[in-house]
Design a protein around this motif. Sequence first.
Motif, PDB file in Angstrom:
ATOM      1  N   UNK A   1      -3.831  27.608   0.512  1.00 24.21           N
ATOM      2  CA  UNK A   1      -2.788  26.928  -0.254  1.00 24.21           C
ATOM      3  C   UNK A   1      -1.449  27.618   0.005  1.00 24.21           C
ATOM      4  N   UNK A   2      -0.369  26.974  -0.384  1.00 23.33           N
ATOM      5  CA  UNK A   2       0.957  27.564  -0.206  1.00 23.33           C
ATOM      6  C   UNK A   2       1.065  28.863  -0.987  1.00 23.33           C
ATOM      7  N   UNK A   3       0.543  28.857  -2.193  1.00 27.76           N
ATOM      8  CA  UNK A   3       0.607  30.055  -3.038  1.00 27.76           C
ATOM      9  C   UNK A   3      -0.169  31.214  -2.414  1.00 27.76           C
ATOM     10  N   UNK A   4      -1.342  30.922  -1.877  1.00 29.93           N
ATOM     11  CA  UNK A   4      -2.149  31.969  -1.246  1.00 29.93           C
ATOM     12  C   UNK A   4      -1.470  32.515   0.000  1.00 29.93           C
ATOM     13  N   UNK A   5      -0.830  31.625   0.756  1.00 36.20           N
ATOM     14  CA  UNK A   5      -0.123  32.049   1.963  1.00 36.20           C
ATOM     15  C   UNK A   5       1.017  33.003   1.606  1.00 36.20           C
ATOM     16  N   UNK A   6       1.804  32.635   0.619  1.00 32.98           N
ATOM     17  CA  UNK A   6       2.926  33.480   0.223  1.00 32.98           C
ATOM     18  C   UNK A   6       2.463  34.797  -0.385  1.00 32.98           C
TER      19      UNK A   6
ATOM     20  N   UNK B   1      -0.050  36.486   0.476  1.00 37.03           N
ATOM     21  CA  UNK B   1      -0.505  37.377   1.543  1.00 37.03           C
ATOM     22  C   UNK B   1       0.606  37.721   2.523  1.00 37.03           C
ATOM     23  N   UNK B   2       1.416  36.729   2.889  1.00 39.75           N
ATOM     24  CA  UNK B   2       2.394  36.904   3.968  1.00 39.75           C
ATOM     25  C   UNK B   2       3.825  37.068   3.473  1.00 39.75           C
ATOM     26  N   UNK B   3       4.044  36.874   2.193  1.00 42.81           N
ATOM     27  CA  UNK B   3       5.403  36.963   1.673  1.00 42.81           C
ATOM     28  C   UNK B   3       6.156  35.659   1.854  1.00 42.81           C
ATOM     29  N   UNK B   4       7.446  35.712   1.558  1.00 41.04           N
ATOM     30  CA  UNK B   4       8.274  34.516   1.697  1.00 41.04           C
ATOM     31  C   UNK B   4       8.497  34.188   3.180  1.00 41.04           C
TER      32      UNK B   4
ATOM     33  N   UNK C   1       6.186  25.698   6.241  1.00 45.62           N
ATOM     34  CA  UNK C   1       6.541  27.112   6.078  1.00 45.62           C
ATOM     35  C   UNK C   1       6.460  27.791   7.437  1.00 45.62           C
ATOM     36  N   UNK C   2       7.539  28.467   7.827  1.00 48.36           N
ATOM     37  CA  UNK C   2       7.599  29.134   9.115  1.00 48.36           C
ATOM     38  C   UNK C   2       7.794  30.636   8.930  1.00 48.36           C
ATOM     39  N   UNK C   3       7.021  31.381   9.703  1.00 44.35           N
ATOM     40  CA  UNK C   3       7.153  32.836   9.759  1.00 44.35           C
ATOM     41  C   UNK C   3       7.440  33.182  11.218  1.00 44.35           C
ATOM     42  N   UNK C   4       8.720  33.413  11.532  1.00 47.38           N
ATOM     43  CA  UNK C   4       9.098  33.564  12.935  1.00 47.38           C
ATOM     44  C   UNK C   4      10.058  34.722  13.148  1.00 47.38           C
ATOM     45  N   UNK C   5      10.065  35.184  14.402  1.00 48.32           N
ATOM     46  CA  UNK C   5      11.003  36.219  14.831  1.00 48.32           C
ATOM     47  C   UNK C   5      11.649  35.767  16.130  1.00 48.32           C
ATOM     48  N   UNK C   6      12.728  36.425  16.520  1.00 50.23           N
ATOM     49  CA  UNK C   6      13.367  36.101  17.791  1.00 50.23           C
ATOM     50  C   UNK C   6      12.414  36.384  18.942  1.00 50.23           C
ATOM     51  N   UNK C   7      12.389  35.479  19.907  1.00 47.40           N
ATOM     52  CA  UNK C   7      11.528  35.662  21.073  1.00 47.40           C
ATOM     53  C   UNK C   7      11.981  36.869  21.882  1.00 47.40           C
ATOM     54  N   UNK C   8      11.020  37.526  22.520  1.00 40.61           N
ATOM     55  CA  UNK C   8      11.326  38.760  23.241  1.00 40.61           C
ATOM     56  C   UNK C   8      12.141  38.518  24.510  1.00 40.61           C
ATOM     57  N   UNK C   9      11.876  37.402  25.194  1.00 46.16           N
ATOM     58  CA  UNK C   9      12.509  37.186  26.489  1.00 46.16           C
ATOM     59  C   UNK C   9      13.386  35.943  26.528  1.00 46.16           C
TER      60      UNK C   9
END
Length: 244
Positions: free
Chosen positions: A184-189, A191-194, A212-220
């Motif tokens: 669920x959305x609540x369970x995801x948050x 565990x993984x935070x906002x 819901x997206x959990x992303x960082x800048x691509x390395x290359x």
Amino acid sequence: MTTKSEKKTQQSNKKARRNLKRLLPIIIPIVIIVVSIVIGYILATRDTKQAEDEANREVVEDVDAKQNDKVDLGEKYVDLENRIFAIDGKSYTLGKSTLQEMIDNGVTFDEEDIKNAGNNLNKNHESESFAIHLGKSQVAQVRVINNTDESRKIADCKLSQIYFPVVEDRGQDVLQFAFPLTLSIEELKANAGEPTNQSNRDTENGEHSDKLEYKVDSEKYYGTSGYTFEFMNGKLRYVTINYK
């Protein structure tokens, strides 16, 4: 002296023995047939029971085997350092594992798609999707990327994405993530935070969608990569994990 009654009885017995003697050739085969049928029924029942027992053992062994196929993918639902998943008990990490590893492990790819695994992929290009059949009419898709400076065979390129449309009423136990597909959305948050980004909308069919997206800048390359969870009416419907 033999009385008339005794004589009559003796004659009757003699007649009965003659009749029995005449009937024996008929009675004996019938008895043999009946006994054979009874023995055959007993043996068939025993064989059926043995077959049922064997089938039950196979089912139990199959269930046990599938349970043993589960691997520990960690407790983090979102791990941007190790974007991991498993198929049939073998784990793969985006950006590290190759398509060839999946092929060698017997992953059930779509026959037409996997024919292209021997083709070359240009440098700094991502491949088309390769469908994986999970059973019960469910399919996941993976892509690979050639992030080198020369052309490479697709099979030797690193995995760059896995996409899975969750079908709730067709439970499958082939593909595994670190998170449950009943998430669920609540369970995801919890565990993984906002998330780094969250959006929602109402569809024309009256359903509510959350992304819901959990992303960082691509390395290359330009842009971001990571995890995307899409929920429909609060239930997980689409999972996309990518690496660039």
